[in-house]
Every structure is written in structure tokens, then in C-alpha cells.
Write a protein that holds these residues in place. Structure first.
Motif, PDB file in Angstrom:
ATOM      1  N   ASP A  13      39.010  48.053  40.248  1.00  0.00           N
ATOM      2  CA  ASP A  13      38.108  49.174  40.015  1.00  0.00           C
ATOM      3  C   ASP A  13      37.049  48.818  38.969  1.00  0.00           C
ATOM      4  O   ASP A  13      37.366  48.228  37.929  1.00  0.00           O
ATOM      5  CB  ASP A  13      38.898  50.399  39.536  1.00  0.00           C
ATOM      6  CG  ASP A  13      39.815  50.950  40.613  1.00  0.00           C
ATOM      7  OD1 ASP A  13      39.558  50.667  41.793  1.00  0.00           O
ATOM      8  OD2 ASP A  13      40.795  51.644  40.254  1.00  0.00           O
ATOM      9  N   GLY A  14      35.795  49.165  39.275  1.00  0.00           N
ATOM     10  CA  GLY A  14      34.716  48.943  38.325  1.00  0.00           C
ATOM     11  C   GLY A  14      34.017  47.609  38.446  1.00  0.00           C
ATOM     12  O   GLY A  14      33.005  47.379  37.771  1.00  0.00           O
ATOM     13  N   LEU A  15      34.526  46.698  39.311  1.00  0.00           N
ATOM     14  CA  LEU A  15      33.894  45.384  39.485  1.00  0.00           C
ATOM     15  C   LEU A  15      33.194  45.348  40.832  1.00  0.00           C
ATOM     16  O   LEU A  15      33.838  45.428  41.881  1.00  0.00           O
ATOM     17  CB  LEU A  15      34.931  44.268  39.396  1.00  0.00           C
ATOM     18  CG  LEU A  15      34.367  42.845  39.467  1.00  0.00           C
ATOM     19  CD1 LEU A  15      33.540  42.522  38.220  1.00  0.00           C
ATOM     20  CD2 LEU A  15      35.492  41.817  39.618  1.00  0.00           C
ATOM     21  N   ALA A  20      31.451  40.092  41.004  1.00  0.00           N
ATOM     22  CA  ALA A  20      32.557  39.219  41.382  1.00  0.00           C
ATOM     23  C   ALA A  20      32.027  37.856  41.832  1.00  0.00           C
ATOM     24  O   ALA A  20      32.579  36.804  41.470  1.00  0.00           O
ATOM     25  CB  ALA A  20      33.386  39.856  42.495  1.00  0.00           C
ATOM     26  N   ALA A  21      30.941  37.871  42.612  1.00  0.00           N
ATOM     27  CA  ALA A  21      30.326  36.618  43.057  1.00  0.00           C
ATOM     28  C   ALA A  21      29.795  35.823  41.862  1.00  0.00           C
ATOM     29  O   ALA A  21      29.911  34.588  41.815  1.00  0.00           O
ATOM     30  CB  ALA A  21      29.197  36.912  44.039  1.00  0.00           C
ATOM     31  N   THR A  26      30.058  31.162  38.377  1.00  0.00           N
ATOM     32  CA  THR A  26      30.162  30.706  36.992  1.00  0.00           C
ATOM     33  C   THR A  26      31.390  29.831  36.787  1.00  0.00           C
ATOM     34  O   THR A  26      31.342  28.830  36.063  1.00  0.00           O
ATOM     35  CB  THR A  26      30.230  31.911  36.033  1.00  0.00           C
ATOM     36  OG1 THR A  26      29.073  32.726  36.220  1.00  0.00           O
ATOM     37  CG2 THR A  26      30.276  31.448  34.578  1.00  0.00           C
ATOM     38  N   ALA A  27      32.494  30.190  37.432  1.00  0.00           N
ATOM     39  CA  ALA A  27      33.715  29.388  37.328  1.00  0.00           C
ATOM     40  C   ALA A  27      33.487  27.965  37.842  1.00  0.00           C
ATOM     41  O   ALA A  27      34.003  26.995  37.275  1.00  0.00           O
ATOM     42  CB  ALA A  27      34.849  30.052  38.111  1.00  0.00           C
ATOM     43  N   PHE A  28      32.695  27.842  38.904  1.00  0.00           N
ATOM     44  CA  PHE A  28      32.387  26.514  39.462  1.00  0.00           C
ATOM     45  C   PHE A  28      31.618  25.658  38.456  1.00  0.00           C
ATOM     46  O   PHE A  28      32.008  24.527  38.143  1.00  0.00           O
ATOM     47  CB  PHE A  28      31.576  26.665  40.751  1.00  0.00           C
ATOM     48  CG  PHE A  28      31.054  25.362  41.297  1.00  0.00           C
ATOM     49  CD1 PHE A  28      31.848  24.553  42.076  1.00  0.00           C
ATOM     50  CD2 PHE A  28      29.747  24.944  41.018  1.00  0.00           C
ATOM     51  CE1 PHE A  28      31.374  23.338  42.573  1.00  0.00           C
ATOM     52  CE2 PHE A  28      29.261  23.751  41.502  1.00  0.00           C
ATOM     53  CZ  PHE A  28      30.079  22.935  42.279  1.00  0.00           C
ATOM     54  N   PHE A  29      30.535  26.196  37.945  1.00  0.00           N
ATOM     55  CA  PHE A  29      29.673  25.407  37.064  1.00  0.00           C
ATOM     56  C   PHE A  29      30.327  25.135  35.700  1.00  0.00           C
ATOM     57  O   PHE A  29      30.141  24.053  35.133  1.00  0.00           O
ATOM     58  CB  PHE A  29      28.321  26.100  36.880  1.00  0.00           C
ATOM     59  CG  PHE A  29      27.422  25.972  38.074  1.00  0.00           C
ATOM     60  CD1 PHE A  29      26.820  24.757  38.372  1.00  0.00           C
ATOM     61  CD2 PHE A  29      27.186  27.046  38.905  1.00  0.00           C
ATOM     62  CE1 PHE A  29      25.993  24.608  39.470  1.00  0.00           C
ATOM     63  CE2 PHE A  29      26.358  26.923  40.020  1.00  0.00           C
ATOM     64  CZ  PHE A  29      25.763  25.701  40.304  1.00  0.00           C
ATOM     65  N   THR A  30      31.078  26.086  35.179  1.00  0.00           N
ATOM     66  CA  THR A  30      31.715  25.855  33.881  1.00  0.00           C
ATOM     67  C   THR A  30      32.854  24.841  33.992  1.00  0.00           C
ATOM     68  O   THR A  30      33.102  24.074  33.069  1.00  0.00           O
ATOM     69  CB  THR A  30      32.236  27.166  33.279  1.00  0.00           C
ATOM     70  OG1 THR A  30      33.097  27.833  34.207  1.00  0.00           O
ATOM     71  CG2 THR A  30      31.084  28.081  32.906  1.00  0.00           C
ATOM     72  N   VAL A 204      44.215  39.614  40.940  1.00  0.00           N
ATOM     73  CA  VAL A 204      44.663  38.393  41.616  1.00  0.00           C
ATOM     74  C   VAL A 204      43.617  37.828  42.584  1.00  0.00           C
ATOM     75  O   VAL A 204      43.318  36.620  42.545  1.00  0.00           O
ATOM     76  CB  VAL A 204      46.009  38.627  42.333  1.00  0.00           C
ATOM     77  CG1 VAL A 204      46.318  37.475  43.296  1.00  0.00           C
ATOM     78  CG2 VAL A 204      47.129  38.756  41.313  1.00  0.00           C
ATOM     79  N   PRO A 205      43.018  38.629  43.498  1.00  0.00           N
ATOM     80  CA  PRO A 205      42.030  38.042  44.417  1.00  0.00           C
ATOM     81  C   PRO A 205      40.848  37.389  43.692  1.00  0.00           C
ATOM     82  O   PRO A 205      40.400  36.298  44.078  1.00  0.00           O
ATOM     83  CB  PRO A 205      41.566  39.251  45.254  1.00  0.00           C
ATOM     84  CG  PRO A 205      42.707  40.205  45.193  1.00  0.00           C
ATOM     85  CD  PRO A 205      43.253  40.057  43.803  1.00  0.00           C
ATOM     86  N   VAL A 206      40.338  38.052  42.659  1.00  0.00           N
ATOM     87  CA  VAL A 206      39.217  37.496  41.898  1.00  0.00           C
ATOM     88  C   VAL A 206      39.641  36.214  41.187  1.00  0.00           C
ATOM     89  O   VAL A 206      38.914  35.204  41.198  1.00  0.00           O
ATOM     90  CB  VAL A 206      38.682  38.522  40.872  1.00  0.00           C
ATOM     91  CG1 VAL A 206      37.577  37.894  40.012  1.00  0.00           C
ATOM     92  CG2 VAL A 206      38.154  39.754  41.580  1.00  0.00           C
TER      93      VAL A 206
END
Length: 258
Positions: A13-15, A20-21, A26-30, A204-206
Motif C-alpha cells: 500500500d502506498g507504493l 517500484a520501477a 536503482t538496485a541494478f545500478f547501485t 516480498v515482490p518488490v
């Protein structure tokens, strides 16, 4: 449209789907940044997440994502891990997890951020003296403090980097050992937050998507690690670490002054 609606139903909720994308990209590049330079990705990811994720879930969710990202990095760089050093660090990390679980709601985050930043700057720029690398006891104490700090600050990669870098002259051994140490630290943190009652389920999915993207980023960053000359790596490492330390101190000062 139905596919998008299906994806949005998996989000907490709230995202929004857009945010989310952003977290996944960001997770990839960091992760690529950390794999290439051995440092920086965790703090950068935390900064982005802080503007998107509710404060109450920021540190636990960041911890899970960093656990996955560093596990992937440690797996790719497994042959470079200095296992005796990791074992000594883990002893301290276990002690720190026990202490941190008791303190997690009592110490101000700004104080800890200031401490981490000053420690990193001192380690990088203070005149080096003979024997400054320290022995096993210093590594154990560092593991204790690093794990306590990660409960509050979230991204203590600069602290662990400053602890390990003087002890390892080979950048590949440093990168692999740092990754494994961060796996231990974040893993213990996630366990502690689980015992404290944090519900990870909605995220969990995120978190899975961010961990998967982080692993792909790790593969890219590892290629850059092997391509960089040693001298260039050390210079970039010192520069990135200094900027991160200054950013930590500045963010803490901003809170104190506001």
C-alpha cells in the motif's frame, strides 16, 4: 492494462508502479557500483529509498535487498574471499547483532551517521603509522560496531570498507571479502528485525525484483572491477568513500540544525 493492474496488486500500500520501477532500476545500478568499486551502492540505494519508502520500513527492507545484492556479489567473487578474516569479523558481527537488537530503538540515528562519517574520513586521510592495520582484536571490535550501526544507519558499507581496506592490498580480495562481510552483517540484521516483529510479507515482490536486478548489476560491475587498473581503482575508491563520508556527516548536521 490488466497486466499492469496485476503487477500493482502485488505492491505494498502506498507504493506506485512508477516508484517500484525506480527502486528496481536503482538496485541494478547501485549493485554495479558496489561490485566495481567495492563500496557506495548501499548508501546510494538508501538515499533513493528514503525518498520513496516509508521510514518505518526503510531499514528492514533495505537490509533484505542489500543481503541479496551482497550475496550475489559474494557468489560471483567467492574465490577472492579471505576466509580467516571473514571468520574473525563474523565473531564481532554476532556480538554486535545481540547488542544492536537491544539498542535499536534507543540511540539517535544522526549521532551514528556522524560517527561513521568521521571514522571513515579519519581512516582514509589520517597519517598512516607502522602497524596501523591492527590485529584480530581490532577486526572483532570493528565487526561489533559495524553490526550495531547497520541497525540504525542501514548502509554501513563505508565503515566495513574502511575496516578491511587497510588489511587487504589486493583489490579483488578486498571486494570479495567485503561482499561476504556485508552478507553476514545484513543477514544478522534481517534476523533481528524479524524477531522484533517486522512484517516483511507485503514487500516480498518488490524485494525479489530488486534483488534480481541487483544480481544483474553485480555481473556488470564485476567486469568493470577486473578491467580497472589497481592505481585507478584505489584512487576512485578513496574518492567515492570520501564523498560518502561527507554526505553522511552533512545529512546528520542538517537534521541537528533544522
Amino acid at each position: 492494462m490488466q497486466a499492469l493492474a496485476g503487477i500493482e496488486s502485488l505492491l505494498p500500500d502506498g507504493l506506485s508502479l512508477g516508484f517500484a520501477a525506480l527502486l528496481v532500476v536503482t538496485a541494478f545500478f547501485t549493485a554495479a557500483l558496489t561490485a566495481a568499486f567495492g563500496i557506495g551502492g548501499g548508501v546510494a540505494l538508501l538515499a533513493v529509498m528514503a525518498s520513496v519508502v516509508p521510514v518505518a520500513v526503510l531499514i528492514p527492507v533495505h537490509g533484505v535487498v542489500q543481503l541479496g545484492a551482497n550475496a550475489g556479489r559474494a557468489l560471483v567473487q567467492l574465490r577472492q574471499v579471505v576466509w580467516p578474516m571473514l571468520g574473525i569479523f563474523t565473531v564481532g558481527a554476532l556480538i554486535g547483532a545481540l547488542i544492536g537488537g537491544q539498542l535499536v530503538v534507543t540511540l539517535p540515528e544522526t549521532l551514528l551517521k556522524t560517527f561513521v562519517g568521521l571514522f571513515v574520513l579519519f581512516t582514509l586521510w589520517a597519517p598512516k603509522v607502522k602497524g596501523a592495520k591492527g590485529g584480530p582484536f581490532g577486526l572483532v571490535v570493528g565487526g561489533v560496531f559495524a553490526t550495531i550501526l547497520t541497525m540504525f544507519v542501514g548502509a554501513t558499507g563505508p565503515f566495513v570498507a574502511a575496516l578491511l581496506a587497510p588489511r587487504l592490498d589486493d583489490r579483488k580480495q578486498y571486494a570479495g571479502t567485503h561482499a561476504a562481510a556485508m552478507v553476514m552483517q545484513h543477514g544478522l540484521k534481517v534476523v533481528v528485525f524479524g524477531f522484533l516483529g517486522f512484517a516483511f510479507g507485503a514487500w516480498v515482490p518488490v524485494m525479489v525484483a530488486m534483488v534480481a536486478a541487483g544480481f544483474l548489476g553485480t555481473l556488470l560491475g564485476t567486469k568493470l572491477l577486473h578491467a580497472l587498473p589497481e592505481k585507478a581503482f584505489r584512487a576512485a575508491f578513496k574518492g567515492v568513500l570520501t564523498l560518502l563520508a561527507v554526505q553522511l556527516i552533512a545529512s546528520a548536521a542538517w537534521v541537528w540544525l533544522s
